[in-house]
Design a protein around this motif. Structure first.
Motif, PDB file in Angstrom:
ATOM      1  N   ALA A  88       0.842  -1.204   0.000  1.00 28.19           N
ATOM      2  CA  ALA A  88       0.000   0.000   0.000  1.00 28.19           C
ATOM      3  C   ALA A  88       0.874   1.251   0.000  1.00 28.19           C
ATOM      4  O   ALA A  88       0.596   2.225  -0.724  1.00 28.19           O
ATOM      5  CB  ALA A  88      -0.935  -0.003   1.201  1.00 28.19           C
ATOM      6  N   MET A  89       1.922   1.245   0.797  1.00 26.94           N
ATOM      7  CA  MET A  89       2.842   2.392   0.826  1.00 26.94           C
ATOM      8  C   MET A  89       3.509   2.582  -0.534  1.00 26.94           C
ATOM      9  O   MET A  89       3.603   3.698  -1.039  1.00 26.94           O
ATOM     10  CB  MET A  89       3.929   2.169   1.900  1.00 26.94           C
ATOM     11  N   ARG A  90       3.974   1.484  -1.126  1.00 29.78           N
ATOM     12  CA  ARG A  90       4.682   1.563  -2.404  1.00 29.78           C
ATOM     13  C   ARG A  90       3.776   2.096  -3.506  1.00 29.78           C
ATOM     14  O   ARG A  90       4.144   2.997  -4.253  1.00 29.78           O
ATOM     15  CB  ARG A  90       5.234   0.187  -2.784  1.00 29.78           C
ATOM     16  N   VAL A  91       2.571   1.582  -3.583  1.00 34.19           N
ATOM     17  CA  VAL A  91       1.620   2.002  -4.620  1.00 34.19           C
ATOM     18  C   VAL A  91       1.265   3.475  -4.469  1.00 34.19           C
ATOM     19  O   VAL A  91       1.143   4.201  -5.460  1.00 34.19           O
ATOM     20  CB  VAL A  91       0.351   1.111  -4.576  1.00 34.19           C
ATOM     21  N   GLN A  92       1.113   3.939  -3.229  1.00 40.38           N
ATOM     22  CA  GLN A  92       0.730   5.331  -2.971  1.00 40.38           C
ATOM     23  C   GLN A  92       1.926   6.275  -2.937  1.00 40.38           C
ATOM     24  O   GLN A  92       1.750   7.490  -2.819  1.00 40.38           O
ATOM     25  CB  GLN A  92      -0.023   5.425  -1.640  1.00 40.38           C
ATOM     26  N   GLY A  93       3.137   5.739  -3.012  1.00 41.05           N
ATOM     27  CA  GLY A  93       4.330   6.583  -2.933  1.00 41.05           C
ATOM     28  C   GLY A  93       4.566   7.154  -1.549  1.00 41.05           C
ATOM     29  O   GLY A  93       5.149   8.226  -1.407  1.00 41.05           O
ATOM     30  N   ALA A 119       7.531  -9.310  15.816  1.00 35.87           N
ATOM     31  CA  ALA A 119       6.147  -9.577  16.230  1.00 35.87           C
ATOM     32  C   ALA A 119       5.458  -8.254  16.569  1.00 35.87           C
ATOM     33  O   ALA A 119       5.566  -7.760  17.685  1.00 35.87           O
ATOM     34  CB  ALA A 119       6.130 -10.517  17.426  1.00 35.87           C
ATOM     35  N   SER A 120       4.776  -7.695  15.601  1.00 37.71           N
ATOM     36  CA  SER A 120       4.061  -6.433  15.805  1.00 37.71           C
ATOM     37  C   SER A 120       2.664  -6.696  16.337  1.00 37.71           C
ATOM     38  O   SER A 120       2.082  -7.753  16.093  1.00 37.71           O
ATOM     39  CB  SER A 120       3.956  -5.668  14.482  1.00 37.71           C
ATOM     40  N   ARG A 121       2.128  -5.713  17.036  1.00 41.60           N
ATOM     41  CA  ARG A 121       0.764  -5.822  17.538  1.00 41.60           C
ATOM     42  C   ARG A 121      -0.217  -5.584  16.397  1.00 41.60           C
ATOM     43  O   ARG A 121      -0.030  -4.693  15.564  1.00 41.60           O
ATOM     44  CB  ARG A 121       0.544  -4.817  18.656  1.00 41.60           C
ATOM     45  N   LEU A 122      -1.266  -6.374  16.372  1.00 41.01           N
ATOM     46  CA  LEU A 122      -2.260  -6.290  15.311  1.00 41.01           C
ATOM     47  C   LEU A 122      -2.880  -4.899  15.232  1.00 41.01           C
ATOM     48  O   LEU A 122      -3.097  -4.361  14.144  1.00 41.01           O
ATOM     49  CB  LEU A 122      -3.338  -7.354  15.510  1.00 41.01           C
ATOM     50  N   THR A 127      -3.890   0.277  12.495  1.00 37.67           N
ATOM     51  CA  THR A 127      -3.756   1.740  12.523  1.00 37.67           C
ATOM     52  C   THR A 127      -2.990   2.229  11.302  1.00 37.67           C
ATOM     53  O   THR A 127      -3.364   3.218  10.671  1.00 37.67           O
ATOM     54  CB  THR A 127      -3.056   2.189  13.827  1.00 37.67           C
ATOM     55  N   ALA A 128      -1.903   1.527  10.967  1.00 41.55           N
ATOM     56  CA  ALA A 128      -1.113   1.911   9.797  1.00 41.55           C
ATOM     57  C   ALA A 128      -1.925   1.746   8.518  1.00 41.55           C
ATOM     58  O   ALA A 128      -1.898   2.612   7.634  1.00 41.55           O
ATOM     59  CB  ALA A 128       0.160   1.073   9.730  1.00 41.55           C
ATOM     60  N   LEU A 129      -2.656   0.653   8.406  1.00 42.73           N
ATOM     61  CA  LEU A 129      -3.489   0.450   7.212  1.00 42.73           C
ATOM     62  C   LEU A 129      -4.537   1.550   7.098  1.00 42.73           C
ATOM     63  O   LEU A 129      -4.787   2.072   6.008  1.00 42.73           O
ATOM     64  CB  LEU A 129      -4.152  -0.932   7.258  1.00 42.73           C
ATOM     65  N   HIS A 130      -5.138   1.923   8.211  1.00 45.33           N
ATOM     66  CA  HIS A 130      -6.130   2.996   8.206  1.00 45.33           C
ATOM     67  C   HIS A 130      -5.506   4.306   7.723  1.00 45.33           C
ATOM     68  O   HIS A 130      -6.115   5.044   6.949  1.00 45.33           O
ATOM     69  CB  HIS A 130      -6.742   3.167   9.597  1.00 45.33           C
ATOM     70  N   ALA A 131      -4.276   4.581   8.167  1.00 49.41           N
ATOM     71  CA  ALA A 131      -3.577   5.801   7.746  1.00 49.41           C
ATOM     72  C   ALA A 131      -3.277   5.785   6.249  1.00 49.41           C
ATOM     73  O   ALA A 131      -3.069   6.832   5.637  1.00 49.41           O
ATOM     74  CB  ALA A 131      -2.282   5.962   8.534  1.00 49.41           C
ATOM     75  N   LEU A 132      -3.294   4.586   5.660  1.00 50.60           N
ATOM     76  CA  LEU A 132      -3.057   4.442   4.221  1.00 50.60           C
ATOM     77  C   LEU A 132      -4.365   4.282   3.440  1.00 50.60           C
ATOM     78  O   LEU A 132      -4.356   3.990   2.249  1.00 50.60           O
ATOM     79  CB  LEU A 132      -2.152   3.231   3.966  1.00 50.60           C
ATOM     80  N   ARG A 134      -6.613   1.964   3.933  1.00 55.35           N
ATOM     81  CA  ARG A 134      -6.899   0.545   3.745  1.00 55.35           C
ATOM     82  C   ARG A 134      -7.445  -0.044   5.043  1.00 55.35           C
ATOM     83  O   ARG A 134      -7.388   0.588   6.084  1.00 55.35           O
ATOM     84  CB  ARG A 134      -5.629  -0.232   3.368  1.00 55.35           C
ATOM     85  N   ARG A 135      -7.938  -1.248   4.959  1.00 61.38           N
ATOM     86  CA  ARG A 135      -8.410  -1.923   6.154  1.00 61.38           C
ATOM     87  C   ARG A 135      -7.993  -3.393   6.073  1.00 61.38           C
ATOM     88  O   ARG A 135      -7.682  -3.913   4.993  1.00 61.38           O
ATOM     89  CB  ARG A 135      -9.916  -1.816   6.320  1.00 61.38           C
ATOM     90  N   LEU A 136      -8.000  -4.043   7.202  1.00 63.04           N
ATOM     91  CA  LEU A 136      -7.650  -5.436   7.291  1.00 63.04           C
ATOM     92  C   LEU A 136      -8.929  -6.264   7.335  1.00 63.04           C
ATOM     93  O   LEU A 136      -9.780  -6.041   8.190  1.00 63.04           O
ATOM     94  CB  LEU A 136      -6.817  -5.687   8.567  1.00 63.04           C
ATOM     95  N   ASP A 137      -9.065  -7.178   6.398  1.00 62.59           N
ATOM     96  CA  ASP A 137     -10.171  -8.138   6.400  1.00 62.59           C
ATOM     97  C   ASP A 137      -9.581  -9.499   6.729  1.00 62.59           C
ATOM     98  O   ASP A 137      -8.572  -9.906   6.143  1.00 62.59           O
ATOM     99  CB  ASP A 137     -10.860  -8.199   5.038  1.00 62.59           C
ATOM    100  N   VAL A 138     -10.207 -10.216   7.643  1.00 57.60           N
ATOM    101  CA  VAL A 138      -9.707 -11.513   8.067  1.00 57.60           C
ATOM    102  C   VAL A 138     -10.709 -12.579   7.672  1.00 57.60           C
ATOM    103  O   VAL A 138     -11.917 -12.409   7.853  1.00 57.60           O
ATOM    104  CB  VAL A 138      -9.483 -11.534   9.604  1.00 57.60           C
ATOM    105  N   ALA A 139     -10.191 -13.687   7.173  1.00 52.06           N
ATOM    106  CA  ALA A 139     -11.038 -14.833   6.841  1.00 52.06           C
ATOM    107  C   ALA A 139     -10.348 -16.088   7.363  1.00 52.06           C
ATOM    108  O   ALA A 139      -9.142 -16.229   7.253  1.00 52.06           O
ATOM    109  CB  ALA A 139     -11.243 -14.947   5.340  1.00 52.06           C
ATOM    110  N   VAL A 140     -11.105 -16.954   7.944  1.00 51.56           N
ATOM    111  CA  VAL A 140     -10.590 -18.239   8.391  1.00 51.56           C
ATOM    112  C   VAL A 140     -11.224 -19.284   7.494  1.00 51.56           C
ATOM    113  O   VAL A 140     -12.446 -19.349   7.360  1.00 51.56           O
ATOM    114  CB  VAL A 140     -10.937 -18.484   9.871  1.00 51.56           C
ATOM    115  N   ALA A 141     -10.387 -20.116   6.895  1.00 58.20           N
ATOM    116  CA  ALA A 141     -10.898 -21.139   5.963  1.00 58.20           C
ATOM    117  C   ALA A 141     -10.700 -22.527   6.532  1.00 58.20           C
ATOM    118  O   ALA A 141      -9.831 -22.778   7.311  1.00 58.20           O
ATOM    119  CB  ALA A 141     -10.182 -21.018   4.617  1.00 58.20           C
TER     120      ALA A 141
END
Length: 141
Positions: A88-93, A119-122, A127-132, A134-141
């Motif tokens: 996301a950072m790369r695409v947005q510069g 090991a970063s906190r989720l 928060t970083a994705l929101h600042a970009l 974007r959002r995190l979608d989770v799926a369990v298969a």
């Protein structure tokens, strides 16, 4: 973002085991004494190869559609999230310094967030994705 990469399993008829290659990520190659070990090592080889792309500031390789019955391998969940932030950072510069400014963080915090082995906190990733934007979608298969 699809990070499920198809693999080629090449049996070693003389010594046994398998060599694993990634058609979409030629830098990733490994082997294992049996199928389970080969697949386990493949995930590590893939993460290591994708780190080469992030270190060079390159786009991540697109994962092709697997053929019927073909195994796929992906990085661990945390690495997938971090690679999503990177892409996301790369695409947005957006440089790391700009992300740090948006988040009100110090640069070492951003460096750790992008380090595939830290090991970063989720909630920090979200928060970083929101600042970009974007959002995190989770799926369990």
């Amino acid at each position: 973002m699809n990070l499920n990469y198809p693999i080629e399993l090449i049996p070693d008829k003389k010594a046994g085991g398998y060599t694993v290659t990634f058609p979409d990520v030629p830098e990733a190659i490994t082997e294992g004494d049996d199928l389970d070990e080969a697949l386990l090592r493949a995930a590590d080889a893939l993460e290591t190869a994708l780190e080469f792309y992030t270190a060079a500031g390159k786009a991540l390789p697109k994962a092709s559609k697997p053929k019927r019955g073909q195994h796929t391998v992906r990085p661990c969940a945390q690495a997938c999230i971090k690679l999503g932030i990177y892409e996301a950072m790369r695409v947005q510069g957006v440089r790391k310094s700009e992300l740090a400014r948006r988040l009100g963080w110090h640069m070492p915090q951003v460096d750790r967030l992008l380090d595939l082995h830290h090991a970063s906190r989720l909630e920090h990733a979200e928060t970083a994705l929101h600042a970009l934007g974007r959002r995190l979608d989770v799926a369990v298969a």
